[in-house]
Design a protein around this motif. Structure first.
Motif, PDB file in Angstrom:
ATOM      1  N   CYS A  81      52.018  53.135  63.449  1.00 17.70           N
ATOM      2  CA  CYS A  81      50.995  54.133  63.764  1.00 17.70           C
ATOM      3  C   CYS A  81      49.771  53.444  64.373  1.00 17.70           C
ATOM      4  N   LEU A  82      49.233  54.036  65.415  1.00 19.81           N
ATOM      5  CA  LEU A  82      48.061  53.472  66.084  1.00 19.81           C
ATOM      6  C   LEU A  82      46.773  53.696  65.291  1.00 19.81           C
ATOM      7  N   TYR A  83      46.811  54.637  64.352  1.00 22.58           N
ATOM      8  CA  TYR A  83      45.642  54.932  63.529  1.00 22.58           C
ATOM      9  C   TYR A  83      45.798  54.282  62.160  1.00 22.58           C
ATOM     10  N   LEU A  84      44.688  54.098  61.475  1.00 22.81           N
ATOM     11  CA  LEU A  84      44.691  53.384  60.196  1.00 22.81           C
ATOM     12  C   LEU A  84      45.106  54.284  59.034  1.00 22.81           C
ATOM     13  N   HIS A  85      45.954  53.752  58.189  1.00 22.92           N
ATOM     14  CA  HIS A  85      46.372  54.443  56.972  1.00 22.92           C
ATOM     15  C   HIS A  85      45.506  53.925  55.823  1.00 22.92           C
ATOM     16  N   VAL A  86      44.380  54.604  55.613  1.00 25.64           N
ATOM     17  CA  VAL A  86      43.426  54.219  54.573  1.00 25.64           C
ATOM     18  C   VAL A  86      43.597  55.192  53.409  1.00 25.64           C
ATOM     19  N   ARG A  87      43.879  54.663  52.239  1.00 21.24           N
ATOM     20  CA  ARG A  87      44.117  55.492  51.046  1.00 21.24           C
ATOM     21  C   ARG A  87      42.833  56.156  50.576  1.00 21.24           C
ATOM     22  N   ARG A  88      42.987  57.314  49.967  1.00 15.71           N
ATOM     23  CA  ARG A  88      41.827  58.034  49.424  1.00 15.71           C
ATOM     24  C   ARG A  88      41.218  57.291  48.245  1.00 15.71           C
ATOM     25  N   THR A  89      42.072  56.704  47.417  1.00 18.27           N
ATOM     26  CA  THR A  89      41.579  55.938  46.267  1.00 18.27           C
ATOM     27  C   THR A  89      42.107  54.514  46.377  1.00 18.27           C
ATOM     28  N   LYS A  90      41.237  53.570  46.094  1.00 20.77           N
ATOM     29  CA  LYS A  90      41.673  52.176  46.200  1.00 20.77           C
ATOM     30  C   LYS A  90      42.385  51.751  44.926  1.00 20.77           C
ATOM     31  N   SER A  91      43.249  50.774  45.073  1.00 15.85           N
ATOM     32  CA  SER A  91      43.972  50.245  43.918  1.00 15.85           C
ATOM     33  C   SER A  91      42.988  49.473  43.039  1.00 15.85           C
ATOM     34  N   THR A  92      43.191  49.553  41.739  1.00 13.86           N
ATOM     35  CA  THR A  92      42.276  48.898  40.800  1.00 13.86           C
ATOM     36  C   THR A  92      42.597  47.416  40.695  1.00 13.86           C
ATOM     37  N   ILE A  93      41.650  46.664  40.163  1.00  8.63           N
ATOM     38  CA  ILE A  93      41.857  45.227  39.952  1.00  8.63           C
ATOM     39  C   ILE A  93      43.047  44.998  39.020  1.00  8.63           C
ATOM     40  N   TYR A  94      43.265  45.909  38.086  1.00  9.45           N
ATOM     41  CA  TYR A  94      44.364  45.773  37.131  1.00  9.45           C
ATOM     42  C   TYR A  94      45.713  45.966  37.828  1.00  9.45           C
ATOM     43  N   GLU A  95      45.789  46.953  38.707  1.00 12.08           N
ATOM     44  CA  GLU A  95      47.020  47.182  39.472  1.00 12.08           C
ATOM     45  C   GLU A  95      47.303  46.000  40.406  1.00 12.08           C
TER      46      GLU A  95
ATOM     47  N   PHE B 200      49.959  41.065  42.292  1.00 10.36           N
ATOM     48  CA  PHE B 200      49.743  39.830  43.034  1.00 10.36           C
ATOM     49  C   PHE B 200      49.370  38.620  42.183  1.00 10.36           C
ATOM     50  N   GLY B 201      49.058  38.828  40.910  1.00  8.91           N
ATOM     51  CA  GLY B 201      48.778  37.706  40.028  1.00  8.91           C
ATOM     52  C   GLY B 201      47.356  37.168  40.119  1.00  8.91           C
ATOM     53  N   GLU B 202      47.218  35.915  39.717  1.00  9.32           N
ATOM     54  CA  GLU B 202      45.920  35.265  39.536  1.00  9.32           C
ATOM     55  C   GLU B 202      45.031  35.246  40.770  1.00  9.32           C
ATOM     56  N   ARG B 203      45.608  35.212  41.960  1.00  8.16           N
ATOM     57  CA  ARG B 203      44.771  35.050  43.158  1.00  8.16           C
ATOM     58  C   ARG B 203      43.797  36.213  43.367  1.00  8.16           C
ATOM     59  N   VAL B 204      44.096  37.394  42.829  1.00 10.20           N
ATOM     60  CA  VAL B 204      43.167  38.515  43.009  1.00 10.20           C
ATOM     61  C   VAL B 204      41.971  38.431  42.068  1.00 10.20           C
ATOM     62  N   LEU B 205      42.034  37.543  41.084  1.00 13.36           N
ATOM     63  CA  LEU B 205      40.934  37.420  40.123  1.00 13.36           C
ATOM     64  C   LEU B 205      39.873  36.411  40.548  1.00 13.36           C
ATOM     65  N   GLU B 206      40.101  35.717  41.665  1.00 15.26           N
ATOM     66  CA  GLU B 206      39.106  34.755  42.144  1.00 15.26           C
ATOM     67  C   GLU B 206      37.807  35.480  42.482  1.00 15.26           C
ATOM     68  N   GLY B 207      36.710  35.008  41.903  1.00 12.17           N
ATOM     69  CA  GLY B 207      35.409  35.601  42.159  1.00 12.17           C
ATOM     70  C   GLY B 207      35.107  36.835  41.330  1.00 12.17           C
ATOM     71  N   VAL B 208      35.997  37.195  40.422  1.00 10.55           N
ATOM     72  CA  VAL B 208      35.814  38.372  39.571  1.00 10.55           C
ATOM     73  C   VAL B 208      35.186  37.921  38.255  1.00 10.55           C
ATOM     74  N   ALA B 209      34.317  38.746  37.701  1.00  7.50           N
ATOM     75  CA  ALA B 209      33.635  38.425  36.445  1.00  7.50           C
ATOM     76  C   ALA B 209      34.636  38.103  35.337  1.00  7.50           C
ATOM     77  N   GLY B 210      34.256  37.166  34.475  1.00  7.78           N
ATOM     78  CA  GLY B 210      35.128  36.684  33.405  1.00  7.78           C
ATOM     79  C   GLY B 210      35.659  37.761  32.487  1.00  7.78           C
ATOM     80  N   GLU B 211      34.821  38.728  32.126  1.00 10.98           N
ATOM     81  CA  GLU B 211      35.280  39.779  31.206  1.00 10.98           C
ATOM     82  C   GLU B 211      36.314  40.689  31.872  1.00 10.98           C
ATOM     83  N   ILE B 212      36.203  40.888  33.174  1.00 11.01           N
ATOM     84  CA  ILE B 212      37.187  41.700  33.887  1.00 11.01           C
ATOM     85  C   ILE B 212      38.490  40.926  34.022  1.00 11.01           C
ATOM     86  N   GLN B 213      38.397  39.612  34.246  1.00 14.13           N
ATOM     87  CA  GLN B 213      39.596  38.774  34.286  1.00 14.13           C
ATOM     88  C   GLN B 213      40.348  38.866  32.959  1.00 14.13           C
ATOM     89  N   ALA B 214      39.613  38.740  31.857  1.00 14.57           N
ATOM     90  CA  ALA B 214      40.228  38.793  30.533  1.00 14.57           C
ATOM     91  C   ALA B 214      40.864  40.156  30.288  1.00 14.57           C
TER      92      ALA B 214
END
Length: 132
Positions: A68-82, A87-101
């Motif tokens: 598709c030539l147009y962008l498929h942008v979701r109405r709601t973004k996926s959460t850090i937990y999802e 994707f594992g540990e790489r998505v937690l880089e730069g995220v606050a420690g309590e959210i990582q835990a």
């Protein structure tokens, strides 16, 4: 460039950073829109006025997919937990420690609850209305 071949750029770019067309709208700041690919987590910064969303996708009926030539942008973004689960540990880089835990503990709970050590053959049978 990342391990999966997707190019990550901090600069604004008109070219997609990956071939996928499944985006989360992360933020808009200083006239720039930041999108994140749901497939490879690649980030794309582009001018806010250059985000041409697919109207058919917004109504769940675009059959072009990545072509598709147009962008498929979701109405709601996926959460850090999802994203952590997918994707594992790489998505937690730069995220606050309590959210990582929290992300790590949610995944452990989910894996613990969903693992089946019993010999169940599926969900319990439903009772007939007469029995109730």
């Amino acid at each position: 460039e990342r391990e999966d071949g997707a190019h990550v750029s901090d600069n604004c770019s008109a070219a997609r950073p990956c071939p996928h067309n499944d985006w989360d709208d992360v933020r808009t700041r200083k006239g720039l829109k930041v999108l994140r690919c749901r497939v490879c987590q690649g980030r794309w910064k582009l001018p806010s006025g250059a985000v041409y969303r697919c109207m058919a996708f917004l109504h769940d009926n675009c059959f072009e997919g990545e072509r598709c030539l147009y962008l498929h942008v979701r109405r709601t973004k996926s959460t850090i937990y999802e994203r952590y689960e997918q994707f594992g540990e790489r998505v937690l880089e730069g995220v606050a420690g309590e959210i990582q835990a929290e992300a790590r503990s949610r995944l452990v709970v989910k894996l613990t609850c969903c693992s089946s050590d019993s010999d169940d053959d599926g969900p319990p049978e439903l009772l007939d209305e007469e029995v109730l």
